[in-house]
Design a protein around this motif. Structure first.
Motif, PDB file in Angstrom:
ATOM      1  N   LEU A   1     -35.743 -17.537  34.039  1.00 35.70           N
ATOM      2  CA  LEU A   1     -36.285 -18.715  32.433  1.00 35.70           C
ATOM      3  C   LEU A   1     -36.855 -16.905  31.935  1.00 35.70           C
ATOM      4  O   LEU A   1     -36.134 -17.329  30.726  1.00 35.70           O
ATOM      5  CB  LEU A   1     -38.119 -18.625  32.919  1.00 35.70           C
ATOM      6  N   GLN A   2     -37.241 -16.246  32.200  1.00 33.18           N
ATOM      7  CA  GLN A   2     -37.226 -14.974  30.877  1.00 33.18           C
ATOM      8  C   GLN A   2     -36.129 -14.406  30.092  1.00 33.18           C
ATOM      9  O   GLN A   2     -35.791 -14.292  29.090  1.00 33.18           O
ATOM     10  CB  GLN A   2     -37.436 -13.385  31.519  1.00 33.18           C
ATOM     11  N   VAL A   3     -34.911 -14.408  30.803  1.00 34.80           N
ATOM     12  CA  VAL A   3     -33.695 -14.520  29.811  1.00 34.80           C
ATOM     13  C   VAL A   3     -33.365 -15.464  29.342  1.00 34.80           C
ATOM     14  O   VAL A   3     -32.978 -14.955  28.081  1.00 34.80           O
ATOM     15  CB  VAL A   3     -32.816 -14.645  31.505  1.00 34.80           C
ATOM     16  N   MET A   4     -33.371 -16.773  29.257  1.00 29.30           N
ATOM     17  CA  MET A   4     -32.958 -17.835  29.254  1.00 29.30           C
ATOM     18  C   MET A   4     -33.992 -17.830  27.549  1.00 29.30           C
ATOM     19  O   MET A   4     -33.746 -17.802  26.071  1.00 29.30           O
ATOM     20  CB  MET A   4     -34.108 -19.417  29.055  1.00 29.30           C
ATOM     21  N   VAL A   5     -35.129 -17.193  27.919  1.00 28.37           N
ATOM     22  CA  VAL A   5     -35.829 -17.179  26.858  1.00 28.37           C
ATOM     23  C   VAL A   5     -35.841 -16.170  25.822  1.00 28.37           C
ATOM     24  O   VAL A   5     -36.127 -16.457  24.435  1.00 28.37           O
ATOM     25  CB  VAL A   5     -37.973 -16.436  27.003  1.00 28.37           C
ATOM     26  N   PHE A   6     -35.944 -15.326  25.988  1.00 23.34           N
ATOM     27  CA  PHE A   6     -35.139 -14.248  25.242  1.00 23.34           C
ATOM     28  C   PHE A   6     -33.598 -14.164  24.650  1.00 23.34           C
ATOM     29  O   PHE A   6     -33.415 -14.003  23.838  1.00 23.34           O
ATOM     30  CB  PHE A   6     -34.693 -12.493  26.211  1.00 23.34           C
ATOM     31  N   LEU A   7     -32.770 -14.986  25.402  1.00 23.56           N
ATOM     32  CA  LEU A   7     -31.589 -15.154  24.670  1.00 23.56           C
ATOM     33  C   LEU A   7     -31.301 -16.340  23.677  1.00 23.56           C
ATOM     34  O   LEU A   7     -31.339 -15.882  22.327  1.00 23.56           O
ATOM     35  CB  LEU A   7     -30.734 -16.131  25.926  1.00 23.56           C
ATOM     36  N   LEU A   8     -32.963 -16.429  23.808  1.00 21.18           N
ATOM     37  CA  LEU A   8     -32.579 -17.473  22.728  1.00 21.18           C
ATOM     38  C   LEU A   8     -33.760 -17.292  21.457  1.00 21.18           C
ATOM     39  O   LEU A   8     -33.212 -17.105  20.825  1.00 21.18           O
ATOM     40  CB  LEU A   8     -34.352 -18.610  23.209  1.00 21.18           C
ATOM     41  N   ILE A   9     -34.401 -16.206  21.734  1.00 21.59           N
ATOM     42  CA  ILE A   9     -35.267 -15.324  19.777  1.00 21.59           C
ATOM     43  C   ILE A   9     -34.172 -14.653  19.936  1.00 21.59           C
ATOM     44  O   ILE A   9     -33.703 -14.306  19.090  1.00 21.59           O
ATOM     45  CB  ILE A   9     -36.599 -14.530  20.963  1.00 21.59           C
ATOM     46  N   PHE A  10     -34.064 -14.027  20.387  1.00 21.04           N
ATOM     47  CA  PHE A  10     -32.287 -12.566  20.194  1.00 21.04           C
ATOM     48  C   PHE A  10     -30.900 -13.368  19.583  1.00 21.04           C
ATOM     49  O   PHE A  10     -30.859 -12.684  18.772  1.00 21.04           O
ATOM     50  CB  PHE A  10     -31.518 -12.225  21.437  1.00 21.04           C
ATOM     51  N   GLY A  11     -31.251 -14.739  20.285  1.00 27.19           N
ATOM     52  CA  GLY A  11     -30.025 -15.642  19.496  1.00 27.19           C
ATOM     53  C   GLY A  11     -30.493 -15.979  18.163  1.00 27.19           C
ATOM     54  O   GLY A  11     -29.748 -15.881  16.743  1.00 27.19           O
ATOM     55  N   SER A  12     -31.479 -16.284  17.764  1.00 25.49           N
ATOM     56  CA  SER A  12     -31.602 -17.007  16.750  1.00 25.49           C
ATOM     57  C   SER A  12     -32.559 -15.203  15.759  1.00 25.49           C
ATOM     58  O   SER A  12     -32.213 -15.944  14.450  1.00 25.49           O
ATOM     59  CB  SER A  12     -33.200 -17.701  16.538  1.00 25.49           C
ATOM     60  N   LEU A  13     -32.721 -14.715  16.128  1.00 22.07           N
ATOM     61  CA  LEU A  13     -32.761 -12.660  14.945  1.00 22.07           C
ATOM     62  C   LEU A  13     -31.564 -12.841  15.073  1.00 22.07           C
ATOM     63  O   LEU A  13     -31.174 -13.259  13.267  1.00 22.07           O
ATOM     64  CB  LEU A  13     -33.284 -12.038  15.904  1.00 22.07           C
ATOM     65  N   LEU A  14     -30.342 -12.881  15.598  1.00 18.35           N
ATOM     66  CA  LEU A  14     -28.863 -12.862  15.785  1.00 18.35           C
ATOM     67  C   LEU A  14     -28.597 -13.611  14.142  1.00 18.35           C
ATOM     68  O   LEU A  14     -27.727 -13.311  13.024  1.00 18.35           O
ATOM     69  CB  LEU A  14     -28.153 -12.460  16.188  1.00 18.35           C
ATOM     70  N   TYR A  15     -29.200 -14.747  14.434  1.00 18.72           N
ATOM     71  CA  TYR A  15     -28.307 -16.036  13.398  1.00 18.72           C
ATOM     72  C   TYR A  15     -29.039 -15.993  12.156  1.00 18.72           C
ATOM     73  O   TYR A  15     -28.281 -15.946  11.136  1.00 18.72           O
ATOM     74  CB  TYR A  15     -28.805 -17.109  14.018  1.00 18.72           C
ATOM     75  N   TYR A  16     -30.640 -15.161  12.069  1.00 18.61           N
ATOM     76  CA  TYR A  16     -30.344 -15.402  10.402  1.00 18.61           C
ATOM     77  C   TYR A  16     -30.825 -13.683   9.813  1.00 18.61           C
ATOM     78  O   TYR A  16     -30.063 -13.369   8.312  1.00 18.61           O
ATOM     79  CB  TYR A  16     -32.692 -15.220  10.960  1.00 18.61           C
ATOM     80  N   THR A  17     -30.359 -12.725  10.844  1.00 20.72           N
ATOM     81  CA  THR A  17     -29.830 -11.389  10.354  1.00 20.72           C
ATOM     82  C   THR A  17     -28.526 -12.086   9.982  1.00 20.72           C
ATOM     83  O   THR A  17     -27.663 -11.097   8.779  1.00 20.72           O
ATOM     84  CB  THR A  17     -29.605 -10.314  11.784  1.00 20.72           C
ATOM     85  N   LYS A  18     -27.473 -12.639  10.296  1.00 18.13           N
ATOM     86  CA  LYS A  18     -25.989 -12.951   9.962  1.00 18.13           C
ATOM     87  C   LYS A  18     -26.660 -13.783   8.662  1.00 18.13           C
ATOM     88  O   LYS A  18     -25.729 -13.216   7.593  1.00 18.13           O
ATOM     89  CB  LYS A  18     -25.417 -13.697  10.701  1.00 18.13           C
ATOM     90  N   LYS A  19     -27.380 -14.293   8.332  1.00 16.98           N
ATOM     91  CA  LYS A  19     -27.423 -15.188   6.785  1.00 16.98           C
ATOM     92  C   LYS A  19     -28.004 -14.225   6.257  1.00 16.98           C
ATOM     93  O   LYS A  19     -27.300 -14.439   5.077  1.00 16.98           O
ATOM     94  CB  LYS A  19     -29.053 -16.287   7.384  1.00 16.98           C
ATOM     95  N   LYS A  20     -28.727 -13.411   6.161  1.00 18.70           N
ATOM     96  CA  LYS A  20     -29.085 -12.819   4.846  1.00 18.70           C
ATOM     97  C   LYS A  20     -27.757 -11.397   4.945  1.00 18.70           C
ATOM     98  O   LYS A  20     -27.963 -11.316   3.480  1.00 18.70           O
ATOM     99  CB  LYS A  20     -30.217 -11.943   6.327  1.00 18.70           C
ATOM    100  N   VAL A  21     -27.003 -10.905   5.933  1.00 22.16           N
ATOM    101  CA  VAL A  21     -26.414 -10.338   5.789  1.00 22.16           C
ATOM    102  C   VAL A  21     -24.537 -11.289   4.688  1.00 22.16           C
ATOM    103  O   VAL A  21     -24.637 -10.162   3.766  1.00 22.16           O
ATOM    104  CB  VAL A  21     -25.675  -9.462   7.028  1.00 22.16           C
TER     105      VAL A  21
END
Ligand code: HEC
Length: 294
Positions: free
Chosen positions: A263-283
């Protein structure tokens, strides 16, 4: 899609379907009846063991099953570790002392008996396989350490599709519970006459089993609640559920930790994945045509 690849896809689908449809019929041919699905506290990604149930299940194993079955992969001290029945260390030491263990050799080269210790493996009821078979009409009472994982089966179409989403993996405990409750005496009509030492069980593949009905209503006394009554019924159905839950824990003592980490891994991946997505959008925000950055 071209006609040919469309046809290929259809054929593939049809073969897949007929393969999966043929699973239950193949199982019917070997005399397997799919056990009913029970509801378990430990199923699904949020599942947790019910401590009181594990403790009751252990009582059934100790008083009944351990007269014939070994559980060699489990140590007595495991009963106190987190994520299991969580008996207190005092209870576990007291329990260990009730066993007699053969140890040695001592300085004279002789084997000797001593009281059990928490670090000992579960004492086996028979000294070796031959003795176990001799006492059971030639049949071997299997070691129960990992039996909840060792007994599995296909549930066939369409169940296996739903199982992906519900993360069903409780074939083992469903089977153990069904086996406890599945004895028929006399056997149903049409059964060939049983040989001595054979018993009819609906859920044993082939229906014939060399284990006599191990447990009956009221046989194991459960701890009483404040009102002097056991909070759960003392019936074969309940014993079956409790012993199955205990054997699931025995087969996978770290299941709770595994599910928690998952569960912790899934939550981490979800947060990390959305951070990556917004970083990509900004860059990439200033390059609408997708041209390379300078
Ligand atoms: C009198 C001895 C005896 C007792 C008591 C006993 N068993 Fe067994 N058990 C056997 C034997 C013998 C077999 C092998 C049966 C066979 O191969 O047909 C067996 C087989 C099994 C199997 C495997 C069935 C399979 O699919 O191959 C399970 C699971 C099992 N026992 C669970 C239990 C549980 C749980 C208890 C306690 C409630 C218990 N047994 C008590 C003798 C016993």
């Amino acid at each position: 899609m071209s006609t040919i690849s469309f046809r290929l896809a259809l054929t593939g689908l049809a073969t897949g379907l007929s393969l999966s449809l043929s699973v239950p019929s193949a199982q019917a041919a070997e005399g397997r009846v799919i056990p009913p699905q029970m509801s378990w506290s430990f199923s699904g990604p949020f599942g947790k063991f019910d401590r009181a149930q594990l403790q009751r299940g252990f009582k059934v194993v100790k008083e009944v099953c351990a007269n014939c079955h070994s559980m060699s992969l489990l140590r007595i001290r495991n009963l106190a570790q987190p994520g299991g029945p969580e008996f207190t260390p005092g209870q576990v030491n007291a329990l260990a002392a009730t066993y007699t263990v053969k140890d040695g050799p001592n300085d004279q080269g002789e084997m000797f008996d001593r009281p059990g210790r928490a670090a000992d493996p579960f004492p086996a009821p028979f000294p070796n396989e031959q003795a176990a078979r001799a006492a059971n009409g030639g049949a071997l009472p299997v070691d129960l350490s990992v039996i909840a994982k060792a007994r599995t089966y296909e549930r066939g179409f369409p169940q296996f599709i739903f199982d992906i989403f519900t993360q069903y993996q409780e074939q083992g405990p469903d089977y153990i519970h069904a086996l406890m409750t599945g004895y028929k005496d006399p056997p149903p009509e049409g059964t060939p006459p049983l040989l001595p030492g054979q018993y009819f069980n609906t859920y044993m593949p082939g229906h014939l089993i060399a284990m006599p009905k191990p447990i009956s209503d009221g046989q194991v006394e459960y701890p009483k609640g404040a009102d002097g009554k056991s909070p759960v019924p003392e019936t074969v159905d309940q014993y079956g559920k409790d012993v199955a839950a205990f054997l699931v824990w025995a087969a996978e003592p770290h299941m709770e930790a595994r599910k928690r980490t998952g569960l912790q891994v899934m939550v981490f991946l979800l947060i990390f994945g959305s951070l990556l997505y917004y970083t990509k959008k900004k860059v990439w925000a200033r390059m609408p045509d997708g041209s390379a950055a300078h």
